[in-house]
Design an enzyme around this catalytic site. Structure first.
Site, PDB file in Angstrom:
ATOM      1  N   ASP A  13      27.772  -6.546  -1.507  1.00  0.00           N
ATOM      2  CA  ASP A  13      26.892  -7.579  -2.046  1.00  0.00           C
ATOM      3  C   ASP A  13      27.067  -8.862  -1.253  1.00  0.00           C
ATOM      4  OD1 ASP A  13      25.201  -9.043  -3.618  1.00  0.00           O
ATOM      5  OD2 ASP A  13      26.416  -8.950  -5.435  1.00  0.00           O
ATOM      6  N   ASP A 103      19.850  -7.810  -0.938  1.00  0.00           N
ATOM      7  CA  ASP A 103      21.172  -8.241  -0.466  1.00  0.00           C
ATOM      8  C   ASP A 103      22.327  -7.403  -0.998  1.00  0.00           C
ATOM      9  OD1 ASP A 103      20.942  -9.041  -3.061  1.00  0.00           O
ATOM     10  OD2 ASP A 103      21.551 -11.121  -2.734  1.00  0.00           O
ATOM     11  N   GLU A 104      22.055  -6.210  -1.543  1.00  0.00           N
ATOM     12  CA  GLU A 104      23.167  -5.393  -2.021  1.00  0.00           C
ATOM     13  C   GLU A 104      22.805  -3.913  -1.977  1.00  0.00           C
ATOM     14  OE1 GLU A 104      24.098  -5.594  -6.254  1.00  0.00           O
ATOM     15  OE2 GLU A 104      22.217  -6.689  -6.576  1.00  0.00           O
TER      16      GLU A 104
END
Length: 413
Positions: A13, A103-104
């Site tokens: 993350d 983003d993860e």
């Protein structure tokens, strides 16, 4: 111990992603409180979070909490480029990657033990590569299940690594507050607190039937399973999204109907381009609005046939916006979003088979619109998303939030 019983799942993350990109690209912002977005906070650096600033917070409240914060406009082309670079590192690490947002992602690395090393060693190398090759901090949790890995990465932030071995799962999990549980928001947490449940250990000691009385049958079953370390979900690769969407947080202050239509058009451009890039079409369009009093409303319509044409979705979206106009004029609008669902696979040959029920549209017009959409897609692919913009958007600034999943880059199944 079998492979499924070892800590082989990584949850990676990126930390304060939008703000971290801004600090990476502008050295003057490093170590300083940064807020991305004006009217509504899209992201905040950890220096700003220390003052209580959070994503989705109103800009005025954020300014009161952190008057020293530097507010910067969102640059979504930069965020997409950074996301693609990070996901390339993910896929270079293991083919088993499940992206869950821009983003993860989850990574399954158990099968790499003999070739590369232990999962923790792989996580260390992954964090180093993201820092050296993309210039961004990333937190990683390593655990036996997806849920535990996600909690571990959250606990390790910022810029950390946390390994939860199978024999230490209860020791790690049970002292944590119930808010750490996947799916527990403010409302559910308040219900649990009222019943004397404050930690995950408290939750684990309750029976499923007891939890059902507190939060409902489905939620009780979900929370009971996670608190007792039951999460059999594997890392899923090749999962296709059920919807594609984008939204714009526009802050307080009255907007004319024409301004909202211009923002809607920009969002439709983004969504329809992503549909065509993934060789998909959809049938249902949903308009989401948030008002000055933080209440929300949705409006949806379904077309007779699936389409990926910008003009079709724009016409449908404008119709929905018109029906909501009285509410907007009464309450004001701080966020507008659009999403397309009912997705189906499509192909280049099928793009001509678009709905012909719209007024003034014939077969020739449909073909011309398809060619126009393709030409605009090519221009944006070659020269960037801002290479071609609608005239109505020139001179306007709006924080257009990215969809929940990263652009997969080259077309994939």
């Amino acid at each position: 111990m079998t492979e499924s019983e070892t800590a082989s799942i990584l949850h990676a993350d990126l930390d304060s992603f939008f703000a971290s990109v801004e600090q990476r690209d502008d050295p003057r912002l490093r170590g300083r409180p940064v807020i991305v977005g004006g009217g509504v906070v899209l992201a905040a650096s950890y220096e700003a979070k220390a003052f209580g600033v959070r994503s989705a917070m109103g800009g005025r409240q954020a300014a009161r909490l952190c008057p020293e914060a530097i507010v910067v406009p969102a640059r979504f082309d930069a965020y997409v480029a950074a996301s693609r670079a990070v996901f390339e590192i993910f896929r270079d690490t293991t083919p088993l990657v499940e992206g869950i947002s821009i983003d993860e992602a989850f990574l399954e690395v158990g099968g790499l033990r003999r070739l590369v090393g232990e999962p923790v060693d792989i996580a260390v190398a992954l964090r180093r590569r993201v820092r050296e090759e993309v210039g961004l901090p990333i937190s990683v949790g390593v655990a036996r299940t997806k849920y535990l890995a996600k909690v571990a990465s959250a606990v390790s932030k910022p810029d950390g690594l946390l390994h939860v071995p199978p024999h230490g799962e209860e020791h790690f999990l049970h002292p944590l507050p119930v808010e750490r549980l996947w799916g527990v928001g403010a409302v559910t947490a308040a219900k649990l607190h009222a019943d004397g449940i404050r930690t995950l250990g408290d939750l684990a000691r309750r029976e499923e039937s007891e939890l059902a009385h507190v939060v409902g049958k489905a939620a009780g079953r979900h929370l009971h399973a996670l608190a007792r370390l039951r999460d059999p979900r594997p890392v899923e690769t090749g999962r296709r999204r059920r919807s594609v969407g984008a939204q714009s947080a526009i802050g307080r202050g009255r907007r004319t109907h024409e301004e909202l239509e211009a923002l809607l058009a920009a969002l439709v451009d983004r969504v329809s381009r992503r549909l065509r890039g993934g060789e998909r079409a959809g049938r249902t369009v949903t308009l989401r609005l948030r008002f000055d009093d933080y209440t929300r409303v949705t409006r949806a319509t379904t077309l007779p046939r699936a389409t990926a044409a910008t003009a079709d979705w724009l016409q449908a979206g404008r119709g929905l916006l018109h029906t909501a106009r009285p509410l907007i004029e009464e309450r004001g609008c701080t966020l507008i979003g659009i999403s397309v669902s009912g997705l189906v696979e499509t192909g280049r040959d099928e793009q001509l088979e678009l709905p012909l029920h719209l007024e003034g549209v014939d077969g020739r017009g449909t073909r011309e619109r398809a060619r126009l959409d393709g030409a605009l897609d090519d221009l944006r692919e070659r020269y960037g998303g801002s290479a071609v913009v609608r005239a109505a958007m020139i001179g306007r600034h709006a924080g257009v939030e990215m969809p929940t999943l990263p652009d997969p880059g080259p077309r994939s199944r």
